[in-house]
Write an enzyme that holds these catalytic residues in place. Structure first.
Site, short mmCIF file in Angstrom:
data_model
loop_
_atom_site.label_atom_id
_atom_site.label_comp_id
_atom_site.label_asym_id
_atom_site.label_seq_id
_atom_site.Cartn_x
_atom_site.Cartn_y
_atom_site.Cartn_z
N LYS A 30 -3.55 2.42 -4.37
CA LYS A 30 -4.81 3.11 -4.64
C LYS A 30 -5.45 3.66 -3.38
O LYS A 30 -6.01 4.77 -3.40
CB LYS A 30 -5.79 2.18 -5.37
CG LYS A 30 -6.31 1.02 -4.53
CD LYS A 30 -7.28 0.18 -5.32
CE LYS A 30 -7.76 -1.01 -4.50
NZ LYS A 30 -8.48 -0.63 -3.30
N THR A 31 -5.38 2.91 -2.26
CA THR A 31 -5.99 3.41 -1.02
C THR A 31 -5.28 4.68 -0.56
O THR A 31 -5.92 5.63 -0.09
CB THR A 31 -5.94 2.34 0.08
OG1 THR A 31 -6.57 1.15 -0.40
CG2 THR A 31 -6.67 2.81 1.33
N ASP A 216 -14.05 3.59 -4.27
CA ASP A 216 -13.00 2.59 -4.32
C ASP A 216 -13.55 1.31 -4.95
O ASP A 216 -14.76 1.06 -4.92
CB ASP A 216 -12.51 2.31 -2.89
CG ASP A 216 -11.26 1.45 -2.85
OD1 ASP A 216 -10.57 1.36 -3.89
OD2 ASP A 216 -10.97 0.88 -1.79
N GLU A 217 -12.68 0.49 -5.53
CA GLU A 217 -13.07 -0.80 -6.15
C GLU A 217 -14.21 -0.59 -7.14
O GLU A 217 -15.20 -1.35 -7.17
CB GLU A 217 -13.47 -1.83 -5.08
CG GLU A 217 -12.41 -2.09 -4.02
CD GLU A 217 -11.23 -2.89 -4.52
OE1 GLU A 217 -11.14 -3.14 -5.75
OE2 GLU A 217 -10.37 -3.25 -3.70
N GLN A 247 -9.12 -6.93 -11.92
CA GLN A 247 -9.50 -7.52 -10.62
C GLN A 247 -11.01 -7.57 -10.44
O GLN A 247 -11.50 -7.64 -9.31
CB GLN A 247 -8.84 -6.74 -9.48
CG GLN A 247 -7.33 -6.84 -9.48
CD GLN A 247 -6.70 -6.21 -8.26
OE1 GLN A 247 -6.77 -6.74 -7.15
NE2 GLN A 247 -6.09 -5.05 -8.45
N ARG A 603 -1.25 -11.40 -5.02
CA ARG A 603 -1.25 -11.28 -3.55
C ARG A 603 0.15 -11.49 -2.99
O ARG A 603 0.43 -11.12 -1.85
CB ARG A 603 -2.17 -12.34 -2.90
CG ARG A 603 -3.66 -12.29 -3.22
CD ARG A 603 -4.26 -10.92 -3.13
NE ARG A 603 -4.23 -10.26 -4.43
CZ ARG A 603 -4.42 -8.97 -4.62
NH1 ARG A 603 -4.62 -8.17 -3.59
NH2 ARG A 603 -4.40 -8.45 -5.84
#
Length: 670
Positions: A30-31, A216-217, A247, A603
């Site tokens: 995504k980044t 973002d997020e 998330q 993770r």
């Protein structure tokens, strides 16, 4: 050579003619999509100065800015804004302070500063506010601000007497902060939204400045942040928001994953693109994550997949108790590192609560394993350090209003909020600092003689210390000053125990000794201002160093792990009442706890280990523990339970050799 964007990523980057929601699964790039989209917008003719990207942490903003700089040159990047939500809010508040009825030089109140004001208001109006509920009032006010409820609406929404009192306190707090020319953290979003709703011309100016917004997020936004996004992007909805409802783990601080679905209602032209290819983890890890999170309801269904192969089984370790858990995992890391030639930085230990770290720290030390606690308490985060630094800042610069407000009544000098409110209003009218206002003749018309004398006595003492520091033994003067104001006694009165007070005063002594060492590092004695500046800079650099923590095992909470990845991950304490947490079970918060477990699982890149205990000490007594319900929700064919199979004698010998090798390595380093 850069890896090509996959088709959904490419679609997310090139879609600019409608509002866009990107549902980005864990590890799906995504980044990269956001940074590539910024570059695409610039190359398509939108100047960087008209593009703003926002996220939730300074670290994420720095990472995003760094990645964009690898794609565009300095000329193309000129004017680009990449910041946190709150940094954007602060920029708006500072630029539009006049429209908000504030003067320049706005003070930002942290949680300690805000609590001090709330406690003072409670003390001044005991008939209205219960001082024992000060912390509860503060939390409730913060929730209301995040829900974009102003005091009048909060009063209407209040369901009991404490909430009605909190609504009254909320109104008092807003009035006081304005008189101090101050805002708190929540105000940095609340005030811009209020401003834009009330001043169309200011909103148009900011819409012209921010012609494309990337978020973002997005699943972590609260109601007020959502309103800010809506106002800035207008009917056209020139935005891309990237998020993952699986998330969303910050409901306790106001995050609303339902903001993802709300976009569809508010922007009918919204396009939704899903990123489901995971570039981080093996197939087994992703299958476990998918099966676990499928137990939660979803507005946007997605299924992560990977081209990285099937991978190792997920290990589930059972331990007799928490001491055995810590020792066995420390031993396991040493053995695995010895066998595979890995680095300590490749391993992460994730837990539900900070209190779980202590035994792991002890076990890692016993095995001579270096470790780093991500998100541990900072020396500069302690209230007593902030207090003393505020005194030093005011001694150096009497115009520092934030420092003045922090310590004018610490220790207590009977200078209450009403006095400070009148002082703040007077200073604002006269366009002078709070410190300078105390010496103006006109202030006598605003305050009683006793209040004026207390303020002037405080300021004269600061001036006297500043003068003596310049003329003589700076640190001797400061020692006398800290003793003279009774700060140690004040700490004893305001600490939970004598041991806590002693530790806190020890921190004060450590800070002063540190400054003294800095002053005499070179032949030429440094001024107090130079010493304080260096300490503040060292704090900043130290925090940056923490992000590059060297070759050490990473210890952190599941919340702190979001956004990170490690080759080998241990999620510990996977038990009922711990993960999921007892409070969440009682308050019907299982879905968020499941998302937290999902974050922990995703993770891991190569190998995942889940760990639980048969019993654990609580309040000094051993109590039985049940494995977490989340273990039952994982695919059994992907789980491996080593405790059900005896350890091979050869492996036992190898573990012994690994421990011996680690000891030899330590001795040779010494």
């Amino acid at each position: 050579m850069a890896i090509e964007l996959n088709p959904p990523q490419r679609a997310a980057v090139t879609t600019v003619d409608c509002p866009l929601l990107v549902i980005a699964g864990a590890g799906s790039g995504k980044t990269r999509v956001i940074t590539e989209k910024i570059a695409h917008l610039v190359r398509q003719g939108t100047a960087a100065r008209y593009i703003t990207a926002v996220t939730f942490t300074n670290k994420a903003a720095r990472e995003m800015k760094s990645r964009v700089s690898r794609t565009l040159d300095d000329r193309e990047l000129r004017g680009l804004t990449v910041s946190t939500f709150h940094a954007l809010g602060l920029d708006i508040v500072r630029r539009e302070h006049k429209a908000l009825g504030l003067k320049s030089g706005i003070s930002i109140f942290d949680e300690h500063d805000r609590m001090a004001v709330i406690r003072e208001l409670c003390a001044q109006h005991p008939e209205r506010f219960d001082a024992d509920l000060a912390a509860a009032y503060a939390s409730q006010i913060s929730r209301w601000k995040n829900l974009f409820l102003l005091p009048e609406q909060a009063l209407q929404a209040a369901t009991d007497e404490p909430q009605r009192a909190a609504a009254g306190l909320y109104a008092e707090l807003l009035r006081l902060l304005k008189s101090y020319n101050a805002v708190d953290f929540d105000d940095l979003i609340l005030l811009p939204v209020m401003l834009f709703q009330q001043h169309e011309e200011v909103l148009e100016k900011w819409r012209n400045r921010i012609r494309y917004l990337l978020v973002d997020e997005y699943q972590d936004t609260n109601e007020t942040q959502y309103q800010l996004v809506k106002l800035l992007t207008g009917r056209l909805g020139r935005f891309t928001v990237v998020g993952d409802d699986d998330q969303s783990i910050y409901a306790w601080r106001g995050a609303q994953p339902e903001n993802l679905a709300q976009l569809q209602r508010d922007f009918p032209r919204l396009k939704v693109i899903k990123l489901e290819q995971n570039y981080r983890s093996t197939g087994r890890i992703l299958r476990a994550a998918n099966q676990l999170i499928a137990n939660n309801p979803h507005v946007f269904e997605k299924k992560l997949w990977s081209a990285l192969g099937h991978g190792d089984p997920i290990r589930v370790l059972r331990h007799a108790d928490e001491i055995a858990e810590a020792r066995q995992i420390a031993s396991d890391i040493v053995h695995h590192k010895f066998r595979h030639g890995t680095e300590f930085r490749d391993y992460a230990l994730l837990y539900r609560g900070n209190h779980q770290s202590r035994l792991f720290e002890r076990a890692l030390r016993e095995f001579s394993v270096p470790y780093f606690i991500n998100g541990g308490p900072s020396f500069f985060g302690y209230a007593e350090i902030k207090d003393v630094l505020a005194y030093l800042r005011l001694i150096i610069n009497p115009d520092d209003d934030a420092a003045f407000l922090r310590i004018v009544n610490v220790p207590r000098r009977e200078i209450g909020p009403a006095t400070l409110e009148k002082l703040g209003q007077y200073a604002q009218r006269r366009h002078v600092s709070l410190f300078d206002a105390c010496f103006e003749l006109g202030l006598a018309q605003e305050l009683s003689d006793s209040a004026l004398q207390r303020l002037r006595h405080f300021c004269e003492r600061i001036s006297d210390v500043a003068d003596r520091c310049e003329r003589g033994d700076t640190f001797g003067v400061l020692d006398d000053f800290i003793t003279g104001i009774g700060y140690e006694h004040w700490l004893r009165e305001n600490s939970a125990s004598a041991a806590t007070a002693e530790r806190r005063y020890g921190n004060v002594r450590e800070l002063l000794d540190w400054l003294k060492r800095i002053a005499s590092e070179q032949e030429e004695q440094k001024t107090l201002a130079e010493c304080v500046s260096k300490v503040l800079l060292l704090d900043l650099l130290d925090r940056q160093d923490e992000e590059n923590s060297g070759d050490r095992v990473n210890l952190m909470t599941l919340h702190a792990a979001k956004g990170l990845e490690f080759p080998y991950v241990y999620v510990v304490g996977v038990e009922e009442n711990l993960l999921p947490h007892q409070t969440s079970i009682e308050e019907n918060g299982i879905e968020e706890e499941r998302r937290l477990a999902y974050v922990g699982i995703t993770r891991a890149q190569k190998q995942l280990t889940l760990s639980y205990c048969s019993q654990r000490k609580r309040y000094g007594e051993a109590v039985s523990c049940e494995p977490s319900r989340f273990l039952e929700e994982l695919p059994p064919e992907d789980l491996e339970w080593p405790d059900r199979v005896p350890i091979d004698p050869e492996e036992r010998k190898e573990r012994g050799r690994a421990s011996l090798a680690q000891l030899r390595s330590l001795l040779s380093d010494g």
